[in-house]
Enzyme design. Sequence first.
Site, mmCIF file in Angstrom:
data_model
loop_
_atom_site.group_PDB
_atom_site.id
_atom_site.type_symbol
_atom_site.label_atom_id
_atom_site.label_comp_id
_atom_site.label_asym_id
_atom_site.label_seq_id
_atom_site.Cartn_x
_atom_site.Cartn_y
_atom_site.Cartn_z
ATOM 1 N N HIS A 1 0.817 -1.218 0.000
ATOM 2 C CA HIS A 1 0.000 0.000 0.000
ATOM 3 C C HIS A 1 0.856 1.275 0.000
ATOM 4 O O HIS A 1 0.865 2.024 -0.964
ATOM 5 C CB HIS A 1 -0.880 0.035 1.256
ATOM 6 C CG HIS A 1 -1.756 -1.161 1.451
ATOM 7 N ND1 HIS A 1 -2.824 -1.482 0.648
ATOM 8 C CD2 HIS A 1 -1.727 -2.124 2.406
ATOM 9 C CE1 HIS A 1 -3.418 -2.570 1.090
ATOM 10 N NE2 HIS A 1 -2.775 -2.986 2.158
HETATM 11 O O1 RIB Z 1 -5.349 0.046 4.584
HETATM 12 C C1 RIB Z 1 -3.962 0.033 4.412
HETATM 13 C C2 RIB Z 1 -3.317 1.134 5.185
HETATM 14 O O2 RIB Z 1 -3.578 0.961 6.573
HETATM 15 C C3 RIB Z 1 -1.776 1.130 5.064
HETATM 16 O O3 RIB Z 1 -1.288 2.440 5.209
HETATM 17 C C4 RIB Z 1 -1.360 0.295 6.238
HETATM 18 O O4 RIB Z 1 -0.033 0.609 6.683
HETATM 19 C C5 RIB Z 1 -2.363 0.741 7.270
HETATM 20 O O5 RIB Z 1 -1.901 1.971 7.837
#
Ligand code: RIB
Length: 311
Positions: free
Chosen positions: A238
């Site tokens: 992500h």
């Molecule tokens: O949903 C994914 C996000 O939430 C990413 O930034 C992960 O690190 C959590 O913070």
Amino acid sequence: MRKIIIDTDPGQDDAVAILLALASPDALDVLAITCVAGNVPLDLTTRNARMICELAGKVDVPIHAGCDRPLARMLVTAEHVHGKTGLDGITLPDPKMPLADGHAVDAIISLAKANPGVTLCPLGPLTNVATALNQAPEIADNIVEIVLMGGAYFEVGNITPAAEFNIYVDPEAAEVVFKSGIKLTVLPLDVTHKALTTRPRVEQFRALGSVGQAVASWTDFFERFDKQKYGSEGAPLHDPCVIAYLLRPELFSGRYINVEIEVQSPLTRGMTVADWWGVTGRAPNATFIGDVDADGFFNLLTERISRLPVS
Ligand code: RIB
Ligand code: CA
């Protein structure tokens, strides 16, 4: 050269994003790393941020502790995804570098005032960023862009059926950011779920030496949640999508649309209501990214991480 502030809740994927940024001094000047409660409580996100910088051999980056809970709600954490420490997968030495003096919100405000044209890169709940904008609205004039990981449209939610974690934890903060009028680029689950750490990609990391081995160990741990839930072929990276977007925006594509945040409903709290098809007539406020050249992304990530000193 972009001056950036990374606001983060490490988190294995945050860690890879921070490493990518620190490995790119030719293009990114990381003014500070500001920590927020999210994946794990604040004391762990600040500990993890320091361990990541020490792993990268970059101990001159100021790391500030920020908000330890959302603006208006109880903190929700994600140990079920990231493990008890937030960086499960490998045990790193206890951090030696100190935290920088001053609250993260004050650091964001002072750095934005001193660095017109700064880019904010939120990788976790938006509590620090929203608090800074609430306390000093004038800094919006100095922030050229906010490039954040959060939200979802086609992929809908990962923490509830309707919401992505970063927005879900602090929807009121997200509403402040999405209504700020600052140029906003959003990397939602729709794109991050296309950046999967398949086995060959992970083995490429592992071959890079100590930093690459840490990245491979983190993704080996981190991927079990998504493989079990989505049956995906690896972990979605992500947060590194935010930094990769800054380095090579041509790898990504999306639409300039209206995105509003649900803050009322207990059922859909934190949902990013993305008007992908333009049916509402509401004014666009965000570039919502939907696609990525995944091979290009991983080639960039691998090449940059290979530049970090082998500890
Ligand atoms: O949903 C994914 C996000 O939430 C990413 O930034 C992960 O690190 C959590 O913070
Ligand atoms: Ca994060």
